[in-house]
Write an enzyme that holds these catalytic residues in place. Structure first.
Site, PDB file in Angstrom:
ATOM      1  N   ASP A  66       3.814 -49.331  27.003  1.00  0.00           N
ATOM      2  CA  ASP A  66       3.173 -48.197  27.827  1.00  0.00           C
ATOM      3  C   ASP A  66       1.810 -48.089  27.430  1.00  0.00           C
ATOM      4  O   ASP A  66       1.324 -48.579  26.448  1.00  0.00           O
ATOM      5  CB  ASP A  66       3.934 -46.772  27.709  1.00  0.00           C
ATOM      6  CG  ASP A  66       4.665 -46.606  26.111  1.00  0.00           C
ATOM      7  OD1 ASP A  66       3.609 -47.371  25.376  1.00  0.00           O
ATOM      8  OD2 ASP A  66       5.298 -45.890  26.115  1.00  0.00           O
ATOM      9  N   ASN A 134      13.327 -36.480  23.119  1.00  0.00           N
ATOM     10  CA  ASN A 134      14.069 -36.162  24.274  1.00  0.00           C
ATOM     11  C   ASN A 134      14.994 -37.345  24.769  1.00  0.00           C
ATOM     12  O   ASN A 134      15.396 -37.419  25.828  1.00  0.00           O
ATOM     13  CB  ASN A 134      13.467 -35.542  25.348  1.00  0.00           C
ATOM     14  CG  ASN A 134      12.323 -36.539  25.877  1.00  0.00           C
ATOM     15  OD1 ASN A 134      12.366 -37.817  25.256  1.00  0.00           O
ATOM     16  ND2 ASN A 134      11.226 -35.972  26.865  1.00  0.00           N
ATOM     17  N   HIS A 136      13.300 -40.420  25.346  1.00  0.00           N
ATOM     18  CA  HIS A 136      12.695 -41.226  26.007  1.00  0.00           C
ATOM     19  C   HIS A 136      12.516 -42.741  25.308  1.00  0.00           C
ATOM     20  O   HIS A 136      12.548 -42.780  24.292  1.00  0.00           O
ATOM     21  CB  HIS A 136      11.286 -40.888  26.455  1.00  0.00           C
ATOM     22  CG  HIS A 136      10.170 -40.595  25.495  1.00  0.00           C
ATOM     23  ND1 HIS A 136       9.715 -39.492  25.378  1.00  0.00           N
ATOM     24  CD2 HIS A 136       9.764 -41.418  24.686  1.00  0.00           C
ATOM     25  CE1 HIS A 136       8.716 -39.343  24.462  1.00  0.00           C
ATOM     26  NE2 HIS A 136       8.804 -40.484  23.946  1.00  0.00           N
ATOM     27  N   GLU A 141      10.880 -41.047  30.923  1.00  0.00           N
ATOM     28  CA  GLU A 141      11.205 -39.721  30.489  1.00  0.00           C
ATOM     29  C   GLU A 141      12.267 -39.384  30.930  1.00  0.00           C
ATOM     30  O   GLU A 141      12.936 -39.950  32.190  1.00  0.00           O
ATOM     31  CB  GLU A 141      10.202 -38.724  31.032  1.00  0.00           C
ATOM     32  CG  GLU A 141       8.635 -38.872  29.907  1.00  0.00           C
ATOM     33  CD  GLU A 141       8.988 -38.163  28.885  1.00  0.00           C
ATOM     34  OE1 GLU A 141       9.758 -38.019  28.311  1.00  0.00           O
ATOM     35  OE2 GLU A 141       7.708 -37.297  28.757  1.00  0.00           O
TER      36      GLU A 141
HETATM   37  C1  GLP Z   1       5.702 -42.030  22.156  1.00  0.00           C
HETATM   38  C2  GLP Z   1       5.872 -43.485  22.667  1.00  0.00           C
HETATM   39  C3  GLP Z   1       7.454 -44.065  22.461  1.00  0.00           C
HETATM   40  C4  GLP Z   1       7.789 -43.751  21.007  1.00  0.00           C
HETATM   41  C5  GLP Z   1       7.935 -42.109  20.965  1.00  0.00           C
HETATM   42  C6  GLP Z   1       8.547 -41.994  19.508  1.00  0.00           C
HETATM   43  O1  GLP Z   1       5.802 -41.125  22.953  1.00  0.00           O
HETATM   44  N1  GLP Z   1       5.618 -43.558  24.003  1.00  0.00           N
HETATM   45  O2  GLP Z   1       7.243 -45.396  22.579  1.00  0.00           O
HETATM   46  O3  GLP Z   1       9.073 -44.297  20.598  1.00  0.00           O
HETATM   47  O4  GLP Z   1       6.629 -41.736  21.053  1.00  0.00           O
HETATM   48  O5  GLP Z   1       7.371 -41.654  18.676  1.00  0.00           O
HETATM   49  P1  GLP Z   1       7.289 -41.730  17.060  1.00  0.00           P
HETATM   50  O6  GLP Z   1       7.899 -43.112  16.738  1.00  0.00           O
HETATM   51  O7  GLP Z   1       6.161 -41.341  16.711  1.00  0.00           O
HETATM   52  O8  GLP Z   1       8.649 -40.798  16.823  1.00  0.00           O
END
Ligand code: GLP
Length: 239
Positions: A66, A134, A136, A141
């Site tokens: 992304d 959540n 995702h 989402e």
């Molecule tokens: C972001 C990214 C995801 C990631 C998520 C969790 O929103 N787009 O790919 O997995 O956050 O992030 P973290 O690893 O900092 O908890």
């Protein structure tokens, strides 16, 4: 699903790096990569393995999940910048073989370009995933349906809030992103999910033991034949 429970974040990162190392040892490898704080330790280890002459990325192509719409690659919070600074700038991957959606191209056209690119590259060998609070994955989402293809997402308030910690002011967090769809993730030969910390325990439980529903996008991974979930004991404590 294979579950690997580690004592702490460092061990989680080490085990994850070992799995990536094995995947890239093959002659050709298409890696699906993720951003967020969770895989940072894994990227550090991969960088170290490269410096020690134990990892070779010459034959690797990468596709990221992304990118924020509106952020240029030079923006410190863009995912292109993240990948360059945490991994690509330190290893011998050919820059031409590293792919992310562009945050500055026309979003609709960029979705089509990225989806065509994913199709032309074929199945991902190993897809690394983090997990949003959540549920995702990438920026898929919670919603009414699983969206198959690369698409534009309106980020939820909770995601914007969670990611605000990386920006100097919450208003600076982009409201939209482009994400790979569920199909490319589900077609990956192996999916490697990384989770760390008590804060992820509840969503790990919902995603991997609850109903398969687009309201918890990661739950679709229950239908994937080859998922490896690596987490420290806090993140896996509710399983
Ligand atoms: C972001 C990214 C995801 C990631 C998520 C969790 O929103 N787009 O790919 O997995 O956050 O992030 P973290 O690893 O900092 O908890």
């Amino acid at each position: 699903m294979k579950i690997i429970c580690t004592n702490d974040y460092d061990k989680m990162s080490e085990r994850a790096a070992e799995i990536v190392l094995k995947a890239i040892a093959k002659k050709k490898c298409l890696l699906g990569l993720a951003t967020g704080s969770t895989p940072v330790g894994m990227y550090e280890r991969l960088t170290r393995l490269y410096r020690e002459g134990r990892a070779d990325f010459r034959h690797v192509q990468s596709v990221n999940l992304d990118e924020y719409i509106s952020l240029p690659p030079s923006h410190e919070q863009s995912y292109r910048y993240f990948m360059q600074s945490h991994l690509f700038d330190h290893i011998n991957i050919d820059p031409k073989n590293t792919h992310l959606p562009s945050g500055t191209a026309s979003p609709e056209a960029e979705c089509r370009r990225y989806e065509d690119l994913l199709k032309s590259l074929g199945r991902i060998d190993l897809q690394v995933l983090g997990l949003g609070h959540n549920g995702h994955i990438g920026f898929n989402e919670p919603g009414e349906i699983f969206v198959k293809e690369t698409h534009i997402v309106d980020l939820t308030e909770s995601t914007i809030l969670a990611n605000a910690r990386f920006f100097s002011r919450p208003e600076e967090v982009p409201r939209r992103a482009i994400t790979m769809g569920i199909r490319s993730i589900m077609q990956a030969r192996t999916v490697l999910v990384l989770v760390s910390g008590r804060g992820k325990a509840e969503i790990v439980k919902r995603a991997f033991t609850g109903d398969v529903t687009p309201r918890v996008p990661a739950s679709v991974l229950q239908l994937h034949p080859n998922v490896i979930l690596i987490g420290d004991k806090e993140a896996l404590s509710e399983l």
